[in-house]
Every structure is written in C-alpha cells, then in structure tokens.
Design a protein around this motif. Structure first.
Motif, mmCIF file in Angstrom:
data_model
loop_
_atom_site.group_PDB
_atom_site.id
_atom_site.type_symbol
_atom_site.label_atom_id
_atom_site.label_comp_id
_atom_site.label_asym_id
_atom_site.label_seq_id
_atom_site.Cartn_x
_atom_site.Cartn_y
_atom_site.Cartn_z
ATOM 1 N N UNK A 315 0.831 -1.197 0.000
ATOM 2 C CA UNK A 315 0.000 0.000 0.000
ATOM 3 C C UNK A 315 0.866 1.248 0.000
ATOM 4 N N UNK A 316 0.510 2.210 -0.838
ATOM 5 C CA UNK A 316 1.120 3.541 -0.814
ATOM 6 C C UNK A 316 0.043 4.538 -0.392
ATOM 7 N N UNK A 317 0.371 5.368 0.600
ATOM 8 C CA UNK A 317 -0.537 6.426 1.026
ATOM 9 C C UNK A 317 0.126 7.772 0.747
ATOM 10 N N UNK A 318 -0.549 8.608 -0.006
ATOM 11 C CA UNK A 318 -0.113 9.989 -0.192
ATOM 12 C C UNK A 318 -0.746 10.825 0.915
ATOM 13 N N UNK A 342 -1.456 -4.109 -5.688
ATOM 14 C CA UNK A 342 -1.179 -3.032 -4.750
ATOM 15 C C UNK A 342 -2.242 -1.960 -4.796
ATOM 16 N N UNK A 343 -2.278 -1.166 -3.732
ATOM 17 C CA UNK A 343 -3.245 -0.077 -3.625
ATOM 18 C C UNK A 343 -2.526 1.244 -3.385
ATOM 19 N N UNK A 344 -3.128 2.318 -3.852
ATOM 20 C CA UNK A 344 -2.608 3.667 -3.613
ATOM 21 C C UNK A 344 -3.770 4.550 -3.176
ATOM 22 N N UNK A 345 -3.638 5.152 -2.000
ATOM 23 C CA UNK A 345 -4.682 6.016 -1.452
ATOM 24 C C UNK A 345 -4.105 7.410 -1.244
ATOM 25 N N UNK A 346 -4.846 8.413 -1.645
ATOM 26 C CA UNK A 346 -4.413 9.803 -1.496
ATOM 27 C C UNK A 346 -5.380 10.553 -0.580
ATOM 28 N N UNK A 347 -4.813 11.265 0.408
ATOM 29 C CA UNK A 347 -5.610 12.141 1.263
ATOM 30 C C UNK A 347 -5.641 13.529 0.640
ATOM 31 N N UNK A 401 -14.630 -0.922 0.577
ATOM 32 C CA UNK A 401 -13.471 -1.176 1.439
ATOM 33 C C UNK A 401 -12.470 -2.001 0.644
ATOM 34 N N UNK A 402 -11.202 -1.791 0.938
ATOM 35 C CA UNK A 402 -10.157 -2.556 0.254
ATOM 36 C C UNK A 402 -9.381 -3.376 1.271
ATOM 37 N N UNK A 403 -9.000 -4.572 0.860
ATOM 38 C CA UNK A 403 -8.143 -5.413 1.684
ATOM 39 C C UNK A 403 -6.722 -5.243 1.182
ATOM 40 N N UNK A 404 -5.829 -4.791 2.053
ATOM 41 C CA UNK A 404 -4.480 -4.453 1.618
ATOM 42 C C UNK A 404 -3.504 -5.611 1.763
#
Length: 419
Positions: A315-318, A342-347, A401-404
């Motif tokens: 997981x990558x979080x911005x 993989x997942x990428x989430x941005x705040x 919802x995502x499972x990471x």
C-alpha cells in the motif's frame, strides 16, 4: 529501432548481443545518437525507461574507439544514493564485458577497507567513476583525486540530488573538472532549480523529454476527500482491523514526515522515517529493516519515490497530494510491482483539491472517492477550482473497502517504458 542500427562500437554491440538486447527503448533511441555526436544533453525520463543504458552505451563506445588518456579518470557519473550507484555499476560491468574499460563505485559507508579500495581505484585512474556527491568530495578533499582529464560528466536523477541538498556539492565537484567536457543530465522532473543547475554546468544542451507513463492498470487507486485534521484518524481506522504490512506513506516535507512518524509511533505502529536530514548510513539501516519486515510502515519524502528497488509494497498512502502529476506516478509506482497487486490512497484536503483534480485530468480517469469513517464526521465536498469555472463530474463517493493484504495470482509483468 535496433541497437545494431546505431553507430556504437563493435565491443558494445557484442555485449548487447550476448545479453540479448535487441530493441532500443524510446529514451535510448532518442538520446544515444545525440550523445555519440558529442552534444551536452538534458534528458527528462523516469526510472524504468532504460536511461542508464542511454548514457552508459555511448560513453563506453567512445572510450573504446576514442583517444582518451590511460591511467586517468575519463568519466564521472553522479548518483544521489548508494543503491542507485550500485545499480549503475552493475550495468556498467555487464555492458563493458568485452571492453578494456575499468570502473570504480564510490559511495558512503563506514567501512575503512572499502574506502581504501575506492582510493586505489581513484588514484590509479579508473576510466569510469560512479559516485555519490558526499563520498566523492571526501576523497577529493584528501588531495589525491585528479579530475583534470575528465571528458564525460553525468548526473543521474538530478532532481533527487537537489532534493537531498547536493546542489553545492555538485558545483564544488564541477570546479575540479575541465571546461571542455561533455555533460549529460537526466532528471525525472524539470523544476526551476534543475534548469538553473543546467544553465550553470551545461553548454548549449539538447533537451529530450519523454512523456510521463501512466500508472500500472493493476494499481487500485482511491482517495479520501477530508480535512487536514482527519488524516491521522483515517490512518488509525485503516489499520485498526489489521496489522499494516509493507506500507509507504509519502509526505510533502521532512518536517511533515517527522510529525506523521511521531503520531504513528504514539498509535503503537511499527514506523520508520526517511528524509534528507538522515545520514546515508541511517537511511540504509531503515531501508534494510523495512525490506526485512522489522519496520511495517515507512514514512518518507519523495527521495525514496524513485530508484529504490522494493518489489512487494502492499500500500502507498499519499498523506499530502503530490506537487505534480509526475510525482504522483512515481510515488504510486512503488506498489504493484513484480506481479504483485497493490493499492494507492491519497488524502486530499480542501486546499489540495485543485492539484488532485489536475492529476485526475492527466490520468484521464476519476479516482474513486472513499467514504470517511462515520465516527470522524463529514469531510468537505469535492469541488476543485477548474479553469473553465466548472467542477468535475460526480466523484462517486462510496463505502467500498479494500483489503491491503498481498493477493496471489498470475499477473503478467509488463515492461515499463515511456512512449
């Protein structure tokens, strides 16, 4: 285009044939002829496009066929990190297999034996020196490094070097180089500070810019439209149900990295931080622990967005919206590598909405908006300011919802190039 169509030395072509390298990547096709003609060059290209070979092959070809002094340093390649220096050194060893070309890699560390080996290579005059700026300056300051006959000066990932504070170090090294030389600069982005450096050290350069490639389709991209005060609480909620594993959180500055790391440690999460204030040895220690699973979450500035070879990031979080589209692509490109999902989430806070909308426009897609956990209250409306004065289409906020956790399956690995 095939390598055989380029005017490369026979020894270089033999090495490429042995390695079964036939077709040029776009960056190689455009830059190699320019470099063989002797022009200075600014190349704007990402990691993974074959840019290392784009500058190594013409330089090695010239060293084989040209009249360059023996027992002298003929080429300096600057790298922002030890890891990238090692990668370049390994490629040079492979490409120069059939050539009488010597090289030495010079990078940080506290190993006295290694320092002496580097000193020996520098004093004997290795043809190609691959070095990090600080380490090379350490050798130069001791008085035994002669750079007066250098014909090729190469800066790889120049934007990262400047982000890490090496601007003055580079100019200090340049003072020891002859004015008559070929200077080559590669950078993934071209901000004003890079253009200023280019103006100072390059002579009438050719500029070659390849379009930024889009992120891999298998990366699940999503965003939270939230207030700044909700960001840490969202992270807490994300990891409340399951232990985080192989997560990189990108923040916009080293100050923000320190703040986020401190907050996550208070949540009892297993966190390491990575930024330019850390010594090289400390950065290497943290990366080693992250690779080995001793650290589950790495909070970092963009200095690790490129060039760090870790294949199984979940997981990558911005934490902050990246400054531009290219940085976004580099950041999220750390996940979904080597056949992994993989997942990428941005705040996205209120002030960052326009930047995020520009990223969506570049990607030509609407990134799915996740619903903020109920206990955190409502977030702001997604209403970015657009030049036309109109907001984008409905953003599709929902409760998905995502499972990471790492998924299994056969996903075909694709070669990353810029078209």
């Amino acid at each position: 285009m095939e390598f055989s169509e380029l005017n490369l030395d026979e020894s270089v072509l033999n090495a490429l044939d042995t390695m079964n390298f036939k077709e040029c990547t776009p960056v190689q096709e455009h830059t190699i002829p320019v470099l063989l003609e002797g022009h200075d060059l600014i190349g704007v290209a990402q990691t993974g496009t074959g840019k290392t070979a784009a500058f190594l092959l013409p330089v090695l070809s010239k060293l084989c066929s040209g009249d360059y002094p023996e027992d002298s340093i003929n080429c300096i390649i600057m790298s922002p990190t030890r890891e990238l220096a090692i990668q370049i050194d390994r490629q040079m060893e492979a490409f120069s297999y059939f050539m009488p070309v010597s090289g030495v890699a010079v990078y940080g560390g506290n190993d006295g034996v290694r320092f002496e080996q580097e000193k020996k290579g520098l004093t004997l005059g290795a043809d190609v020196v691959i070095a990090t700026p600080g380490r090379l300056i350490s050798h130069i300051s001791l008085g035994y490094v002669d750079l007066s006959k250098v014909s090729f000066f190469i800066l790889d990932e120049a934007d990262r070097m400047l982000d890490m504070g090496f601007y003055d170090d580079i100019l200090q090294i340049v003072k020891h180089l002859p004015k008559e030389r070929q200077t080559i600069m590669f950078s993934a982005t071209m901000p004003e500070k890079i253009r200023q450096l280019a103006k100072n050290i390059l002579n009438n350069p050719v500029e070659i810019k390849l379009a930024v490639s889009k992120p891999a389709e298998k990366i699940i991209q999503a965003a939270y439209i939230c207030y700044e005060s909700q960001k840490l609480e969202i992270i807490k909620d994300l990891f409340s149900a399951q232990q985080p594993e192989r997560v990189i959180i990108f923040a916009s500055s080293k100050i923000k990295v320190k703040e986020v790391s401190k907050a996550l440690l208070k949540m009892k999460l297993n966190v390491g931080e990575m930024h330019s204030d850390l010594e090289q040895s400390k950065r290497e220690e943290i990366l080693h622990e992250f690779r080995n699973g001793k650290i589950n979450i790495l909070v970092a500035t963009d200095i690790v967005a490129r060039g760090i070879d870790i294949d199984d990031i979940r997981l990558v979080i911005n934490y902050d919206v990246p400054h531009d589209c290219e940085d976004y692509v580099h950041r999220i490109g750390r996940t979904a590598r080597a056949n992994n999902d993989g997942c990428a989430i941005t705040f996205v806070n209120e002030a960052e909405q326009t930047k995020f909308y520009q990223i969506e426009q570049f990607l030509d897609k609407t990134i799915y908006k996740l619903q903020i956990p109920e206990q955190l209250g409502e977030g702001p409306e997604y209403a970015p300011k657009v030049k036309s004065g109109k907001n984008n289409k409905k953003t599709g906020q929902g409760k998905r919802k995502y499972n990471f956790k790492k998924k299994s399956g056969n996903t075909k690995k694709t070669k990353e190039t810029n078209q």
